[in-house]
Design a protein around this motif. Structure first.
Motif, PDB file in Angstrom:
ATOM      1  N   ALA A   1      -8.780 -16.027  -3.666  1.00  0.00           N
ATOM      2  CA  ALA A   1      -8.283 -14.741  -4.135  1.00  0.00           C
ATOM      3  C   ALA A   1      -6.763 -14.724  -4.155  1.00  0.00           C
ATOM      4  O   ALA A   1      -6.135 -14.125  -5.023  1.00  0.00           O
ATOM      5  CB  ALA A   1      -8.798 -13.622  -3.240  1.00  0.00           C
TER       6      ALA A   1
ATOM      7  N   LEU B   1     -19.138 -21.724  -2.495  1.00  0.00           N
ATOM      8  CA  LEU B   1     -19.252 -20.708  -3.538  1.00  0.00           C
ATOM      9  C   LEU B   1     -20.386 -21.052  -4.490  1.00  0.00           C
ATOM     10  O   LEU B   1     -21.156 -20.185  -4.901  1.00  0.00           O
ATOM     11  CB  LEU B   1     -17.936 -20.594  -4.314  1.00  0.00           C
ATOM     12  CG  LEU B   1     -16.729 -20.087  -3.535  1.00  0.00           C
ATOM     13  CD1 LEU B   1     -15.505 -20.051  -4.435  1.00  0.00           C
ATOM     14  CD2 LEU B   1     -16.990 -18.707  -2.968  1.00  0.00           C
TER      15      LEU B   1
ATOM     16  N   GLN C   1     -27.925 -19.048  -5.260  1.00  0.00           N
ATOM     17  CA  GLN C   1     -28.748 -18.227  -4.363  1.00  0.00           C
ATOM     18  C   GLN C   1     -29.254 -19.000  -3.146  1.00  0.00           C
ATOM     19  O   GLN C   1     -30.225 -18.600  -2.505  1.00  0.00           O
ATOM     20  CB  GLN C   1     -29.939 -17.591  -5.107  1.00  0.00           C
ATOM     21  CG  GLN C   1     -29.536 -16.697  -6.265  1.00  0.00           C
ATOM     22  CD  GLN C   1     -28.762 -15.460  -5.846  1.00  0.00           C
ATOM     23  OE1 GLN C   1     -28.553 -15.231  -4.654  1.00  0.00           O
ATOM     24  NE2 GLN C   1     -28.337 -14.662  -6.790  1.00  0.00           N
TER      25      GLN C   1
ATOM     26  N   GLU D   1     -13.383 -17.737  -0.482  1.00  0.00           N
ATOM     27  CA  GLU D   1     -13.129 -16.671  -1.447  1.00  0.00           C
ATOM     28  C   GLU D   1     -11.784 -16.019  -1.159  1.00  0.00           C
ATOM     29  O   GLU D   1     -11.007 -15.727  -2.061  1.00  0.00           O
ATOM     30  CB  GLU D   1     -14.240 -15.620  -1.377  1.00  0.00           C
ATOM     31  CG  GLU D   1     -15.455 -16.020  -2.182  1.00  0.00           C
ATOM     32  CD  GLU D   1     -16.612 -15.071  -1.963  1.00  0.00           C
ATOM     33  OE1 GLU D   1     -16.601 -14.341  -0.946  1.00  0.00           O
ATOM     34  OE2 GLU D   1     -17.527 -15.069  -2.795  1.00  0.00           O
ATOM     35  N   GLN D   2     -11.549 -15.819   0.106  1.00  0.00           N
ATOM     36  CA  GLN D   2     -10.295 -15.215   0.520  1.00  0.00           C
ATOM     37  C   GLN D   2      -9.115 -16.051   0.070  1.00  0.00           C
ATOM     38  O   GLN D   2      -8.114 -15.553  -0.408  1.00  0.00           O
ATOM     39  CB  GLN D   2     -10.280 -15.119   2.044  1.00  0.00           C
ATOM     40  CG  GLN D   2      -9.656 -13.851   2.547  1.00  0.00           C
ATOM     41  CD  GLN D   2     -10.194 -13.519   3.908  1.00  0.00           C
ATOM     42  OE1 GLN D   2     -11.223 -14.028   4.327  1.00  0.00           O
ATOM     43  NE2 GLN D   2      -9.516 -12.669   4.639  1.00  0.00           N
TER      44      GLN D   2
ATOM     45  N   ALA E   1     -28.836 -16.799  -0.024  1.00  0.00           N
ATOM     46  CA  ALA E   1     -29.828 -15.727   0.073  1.00  0.00           C
ATOM     47  C   ALA E   1     -31.176 -16.280   0.533  1.00  0.00           C
ATOM     48  O   ALA E   1     -31.825 -15.703   1.415  1.00  0.00           O
ATOM     49  CB  ALA E   1     -29.972 -15.035  -1.275  1.00  0.00           C
TER      50      ALA E   1
ATOM     51  N   ARG F   1     -21.898 -18.659   5.151  1.00  0.00           N
ATOM     52  CA  ARG F   1     -21.324 -17.475   4.531  1.00  0.00           C
ATOM     53  C   ARG F   1     -19.859 -17.332   4.926  1.00  0.00           C
ATOM     54  O   ARG F   1     -18.993 -17.055   4.105  1.00  0.00           O
ATOM     55  CB  ARG F   1     -22.103 -16.233   4.948  1.00  0.00           C
ATOM     56  CG  ARG F   1     -21.975 -15.132   3.930  1.00  0.00           C
ATOM     57  CD  ARG F   1     -22.489 -13.827   4.461  1.00  0.00           C
ATOM     58  NE  ARG F   1     -23.831 -13.908   4.981  1.00  0.00           N
ATOM     59  CZ  ARG F   1     -24.191 -13.447   6.161  1.00  0.00           C
ATOM     60  NH1 ARG F   1     -23.299 -12.908   6.960  1.00  0.00           N
ATOM     61  NH2 ARG F   1     -25.436 -13.523   6.551  1.00  0.00           N
TER      62      ARG F   1
ATOM     63  N   GLU G   1     -18.520 -12.414  13.441  1.00  0.00           N
ATOM     64  CA  GLU G   1     -17.768 -12.075  12.238  1.00  0.00           C
ATOM     65  C   GLU G   1     -16.277 -11.993  12.533  1.00  0.00           C
ATOM     66  O   GLU G   1     -15.448 -12.352  11.733  1.00  0.00           O
ATOM     67  CB  GLU G   1     -18.291 -10.741  11.702  1.00  0.00           C
ATOM     68  CG  GLU G   1     -17.880 -10.437  10.298  1.00  0.00           C
ATOM     69  CD  GLU G   1     -18.477 -11.421   9.306  1.00  0.00           C
ATOM     70  OE1 GLU G   1     -17.791 -11.721   8.332  1.00  0.00           O
ATOM     71  OE2 GLU G   1     -19.613 -11.886   9.546  1.00  0.00           O
TER      72      GLU G   1
ATOM     73  N   ASP H   1     -23.789 -20.474  -2.993  1.00  0.00           N
ATOM     74  CA  ASP H   1     -24.117 -19.051  -3.035  1.00  0.00           C
ATOM     75  C   ASP H   1     -24.526 -18.637  -4.443  1.00  0.00           C
ATOM     76  O   ASP H   1     -25.464 -17.864  -4.630  1.00  0.00           O
ATOM     77  CB  ASP H   1     -22.916 -18.230  -2.568  1.00  0.00           C
ATOM     78  CG  ASP H   1     -23.237 -16.749  -2.482  1.00  0.00           C
ATOM     79  OD1 ASP H   1     -24.305 -16.411  -1.949  1.00  0.00           O
ATOM     80  OD2 ASP H   1     -22.444 -15.938  -2.971  1.00  0.00           O
ATOM     81  N   GLU H   2     -23.819 -19.176  -5.418  1.00  0.00           N
ATOM     82  CA  GLU H   2     -24.119 -18.853  -6.809  1.00  0.00           C
ATOM     83  C   GLU H   2     -25.555 -19.242  -7.166  1.00  0.00           C
ATOM     84  O   GLU H   2     -26.224 -18.548  -7.915  1.00  0.00           O
ATOM     85  CB  GLU H   2     -23.143 -19.632  -7.697  1.00  0.00           C
ATOM     86  CG  GLU H   2     -22.828 -18.984  -9.016  1.00  0.00           C
ATOM     87  CD  GLU H   2     -21.758 -19.785  -9.738  1.00  0.00           C
ATOM     88  OE1 GLU H   2     -22.132 -20.528 -10.648  1.00  0.00           O
ATOM     89  OE2 GLU H   2     -20.566 -19.694  -9.354  1.00  0.00           O
TER      90      GLU H   2
ATOM     91  N   LYS I   1     -17.863 -19.650   3.047  1.00  0.00           N
ATOM     92  CA  LYS I   1     -17.738 -19.205   1.668  1.00  0.00           C
ATOM     93  C   LYS I   1     -16.723 -18.074   1.580  1.00  0.00           C
ATOM     94  O   LYS I   1     -15.857 -18.059   0.710  1.00  0.00           O
ATOM     95  CB  LYS I   1     -19.097 -18.723   1.154  1.00  0.00           C
ATOM     96  CG  LYS I   1     -19.086 -18.379  -0.306  1.00  0.00           C
ATOM     97  CD  LYS I   1     -20.226 -17.448  -0.660  1.00  0.00           C
ATOM     98  CE  LYS I   1     -20.035 -16.112  -0.047  1.00  0.00           C
ATOM     99  NZ  LYS I   1     -20.740 -15.028  -0.652  1.00  0.00           N
ATOM    100  N   GLU I   2     -16.821 -17.141   2.506  1.00  0.00           N
ATOM    101  CA  GLU I   2     -15.909 -16.000   2.490  1.00  0.00           C
ATOM    102  C   GLU I   2     -14.470 -16.442   2.672  1.00  0.00           C
ATOM    103  O   GLU I   2     -13.565 -15.962   2.008  1.00  0.00           O
ATOM    104  CB  GLU I   2     -16.297 -15.002   3.581  1.00  0.00           C
ATOM    105  CG  GLU I   2     -17.374 -14.056   3.086  1.00  0.00           C
ATOM    106  CD  GLU I   2     -18.100 -13.370   4.226  1.00  0.00           C
ATOM    107  OE1 GLU I   2     -17.619 -13.451   5.380  1.00  0.00           O
ATOM    108  OE2 GLU I   2     -19.151 -12.769   3.965  1.00  0.00           O
TER     109      GLU I   2
ATOM    110  N   THR J   1     -24.128  -9.791  15.214  1.00  0.00           N
ATOM    111  CA  THR J   1     -23.317 -10.644  14.354  1.00  0.00           C
ATOM    112  C   THR J   1     -21.839 -10.267  14.383  1.00  0.00           C
ATOM    113  O   THR J   1     -21.014 -11.018  13.910  1.00  0.00           O
ATOM    114  CB  THR J   1     -23.802 -10.526  12.919  1.00  0.00           C
ATOM    115  OG1 THR J   1     -23.831  -9.145  12.591  1.00  0.00           O
ATOM    116  CG2 THR J   1     -25.150 -11.148  12.749  1.00  0.00           C
TER     117      THR J   1
END
Lengths: 212, 498
Positions: B226, B241, B247, B222-223, B250, B215, B35, B244-245, B218-219, B31
């Protein structure tokens, strides 16, 4: 929302030792005496702070039943931490620890931090496993140890956070290669840039431990 | 949840390949490369490398090297090659079908909003470019920044991509957003007509799995959030987001794990067979795969008015055909509360309208009232509902996979389970589509006084996420194929052992 790291945890141990209750207490701060049996795996997440850094814990709460064992093993991969739980009022759950430990070591990465948890410490009158026995087992196998009560919330917070501290420590020491997601650690969006350079340095220092 | 445990069943019934699996485990996670790549701002569907042979093909490659005659192996190779190929194309083909319903709505909505229809754009790639130029010019003009008409298509594209990157962050003119969506649909249509391109889509790619893409998105988000805390509404309504919240990520990751493991087990079983046995298994697995093709999907826009009970009954009915000891209660609840939300908004809006009229009569200003239900609120609940419904759907698929592998009584054939699951996928996608339409209607109602360049991106956003949601659900559904395949193999083995 923003976090510096994300750690993946797994919770393992015999059925009925209180794995799901521990998770619920940690994420929702409540106790539910009657719990559905877990199918496969359930999830929970919470943000914690270690040394001023926001860390997101992504917790995989596995089914404890023997019949689910081969499935839950599939979920072990890529966990940075494991909570291995037994019930202090049931000797057999303590006796099975060796099997659980072997399983966990075999199906996850070798650096995984394992926290041994003797749960249901509120039921002192029904205790079958002495605290010293838990301590001895932990010491013998290089685990961290704690007795908790998901019911009274005693030590629950500490169990999850101390595991995270240990993982964080290992990251600082360069034991964990944070660029390898198989270790169950991800760099979060917070200070991603600074962490990336840090990771680069770490990768350089690690002899033969690099990825890619 | 009521559950009957069948402890009597051996848990290791499907572990003939434990060692093989260990070898897999030992592989470093591949991965990192992914990434490192800059994640796209907009989510993309996973693309597989056309050159990468599927697992089944690899297994066959090994077989082919055996002592069998060249001709025989040739045909066999061809057969399995096809197998892998059509497997890859299944997902994209169905996406196009499902997307169709949505793009029809878009067409209606957008034409009423004065935006070029997708059909105009999708006919040819060249046309698209021309249209882009026109639309982009339009939007540029809106932004009071006229673009010189000499600029070629190349410059145009960079303008568009820059705009796409900023989608949601800045309020760009609605037509650009619509264009992004239409462009995506166009790609699907093009892919539909081009079998070669089909191979580049699909989910069998191991280097970038669906959850990884989500993901990353989402990241990335988030970045971004932020650094830009001020965009509070943006953050609230971000699909990734929220997904993910709930789940969803996951469950998707866990489902992928089960799928991958099952796939390697299927592969190793194929590796141990030869001759008639292999042919028989091939035929059976092929049959299973056909049940995963979602061929029976039909777009029944007219029927959609039928309410609640219908979805509940349909899902429960299909679920009972799976014979797994869990219930889709959470999914049904998520869907019903989503429906409630679309309704509440109508009521509130209607109430607001009435009240506004009253207020006007008594001479009060209506500025205060307008704030009560903003289009942003409707948009937020729309995106939230879509994310929740999708997450719950994927959870249901994941639980089903776990229980199928758990090996309860095999009183039901894998192929029947596959059929029920594919029907369920269809129902879920239809639901997403109708949900997005309802939310769009509410948005339009709530935003009557909004400018088009505020309202349009929100409406388009809802349709875009609904379309993406449908893709995720279908891709997750495809992850169940190896699970049912190995379950079928186990059932067969048990049968012969008895």
């Amino acid at each position: 929302m923003a976090y510096a790291y994300l750690f993946k945890y797994i919770i393992i141990g015999d059925t009925g030792v209180g794995k799901s209750c521990l998770l619920l207490q940690f994420t929702d701060k409540r106790f539910q005496p009657v719990h559905d049996l877990t199918i496969g795996v359930e999830f929970g997440a919470r943000m914690i702070t270690i040394e001023g850094k926001q860390i997101k814990l992504q917790i995989w709460d596995t089914a404890g039943q023997e019949s689910f064992r081969s499935i839950t093993r599939s979920y072990y991969r890529g966990a940075a931490g494991a909570l291995l739980v037994y019930d202090i009022t049931r000797r057999d759950t303590f006796n099975h620890l060796t099997t659980w430990l072997e399983d966990a070591r075999q199906h996850s990465n070798s650096n995984m931090v394992i926290m041994l948890i003797g749960n249901k410490s509120d039921l002192e009158s029904r205790r079958e496993v002495k605290k010293e026995e838990g301590e001895a087992f932990a010491q013998e196998h290089g685990l961290i140890f704690m007795e908790t009560s998901a019911k009274t919330a005693s030590n629950v917070e500490e169990a999850f956070i101390n595991t995270a501290k240990e993982i964080y420590q290992k990251i600082q020491e360069g034991v964990f290669d944070i660029n390898n997601e198989a270790n169950g650690i991800k760099i979060g969006p917070q200070h991603a840039a600074t962490n990336a350079t840090l990771a680069g340095n770490q990768g350089g220092q690690q002899a033969g431990g690099g990825c890619c | 949840m009521s559950r009957k445990e069948n402890k009597s069943l051996k848990e290791d019934t499907y572990a003939p390949s434990e060692s093989d699996q260990k070898a897999e485990d030992a592989e470093p996670a591949d991965t990192d490369g992914v990434e490192a790549e800059p994640a796209p701002m907009t989510r993309k569907r996973p693309e597989s490398k056309p050159s990468e042979p599927s697992v089944a093909q690899e297994a066959l490659m090994q077989k082919v090297q055996g002592p069998s005659s060249t001709e025989e192996s040739q045909t066999r190779w061809g057969y399995w090659g096809n197998w892998g190929k059509s497997l890859l194309s299944t997902a994209s083909a169905t996406v196009a079908t499902v997307g169709h319903g949505i793009s029809n709505v878009i067409e209606k909505t957008e034409t009423s909003l004065g935006i070029p229809s997708p059909s105009e754009l999708s006919s040819e790639a060249k046309d698209v470019t021309e249209e882009c130029q026109i639309s982009a010019n339009d939007s540029k003009r809106d932004a009071e920044n006229p673009l010189p008409s000499i600029t070629g298509a190349f410059g145009m594209f960079s303008t568009i991509s820059a705009a796409v990157q900023n989608t949601g962050k800045t309020v760009i003119s609605g037509s650009l957003d619509a264009l992004e969506f239409i462009g995506k649909k166009t790609m699907d249509v093009i892919a539909e007509g081009d079998p070669g391109f089909k191979k580049t889509k699909g989910l069998m790619n191991r280097n970038s799995t669906l959850s990884q893409i989500l993901r990353e998105a989402k990241e990335k988000e988030e970045q971004r959030t932020a650094t830009e805390v001020s965009m509070a509404t943006e953050k609230r309504a971000h699909y990734g987001l929220l997904f993910d919240e709930f789940q969803g990520l996951a469950h998707l990751e866990a489902l992928e794990m089960l799928s991958r493991e099952s796939e390697s087990k299927v592969k190793s079983v194929i590796g141990t067979l030869s001759g008639a046995e292999l042919d028989a298994l091939k035929a059976e697995l092929e049959q299973l795969k056909e049940a995963f093709s979602l061929a029976e999907f039909y777009d029944d826009e007219e029927e959609e008015k039928e309410e609640y009970e219908d979805f509940t009954r349909e899902i429960r009915g299909l679920f009972s055909q799976l014979y797994v000891s869990t219930k889709p209660d959470k999914l049904i609840q998520a869907r019903n509360s989503a429906c409630e939300l679309t309704k509440n908004h109508t009521d509130q809006t209607a109430k607001e309208e009435r009240q506004k009229e009253e207020d006007l009569q008594v001479g009060l200003g209506d500025a205060e009232l307008e704030e009560k239900i903003s289009v942003e609120d409707v948009h937020t609940s729309a995106i939230r509902s879509l994310a929740e419904l999708t997450a719950c759907s994927i959870e249901v698929f994941h639980k089903t996979a776990a229980l199928v592998l758990h090996g309860q009584e095999q009183e039901v054939l894998a192929v029947d389970r596959a059929k029920a699951l594919s029907q369920m996928t269809i129902v879920l996608c239809r639901e997403l589509s109708s949900l997005s339409k309802n939310f769009a209607t509410r948005l339009t109602a709530a935003g009557v006084e909004e400018k088009a360049d505020v309202l349009n991106p929100l409406i388009t956003g809802v349709f875009l996420e609904a379309s993406n949601s449908a893709s995720y659900i279908q891709d997750a559904f495809q992850l169940l194929l190896p699970v049912l395949q190995i379950s079928h193999i186990q059932a067969q083995t048990e049968l012969t052992q008895q």
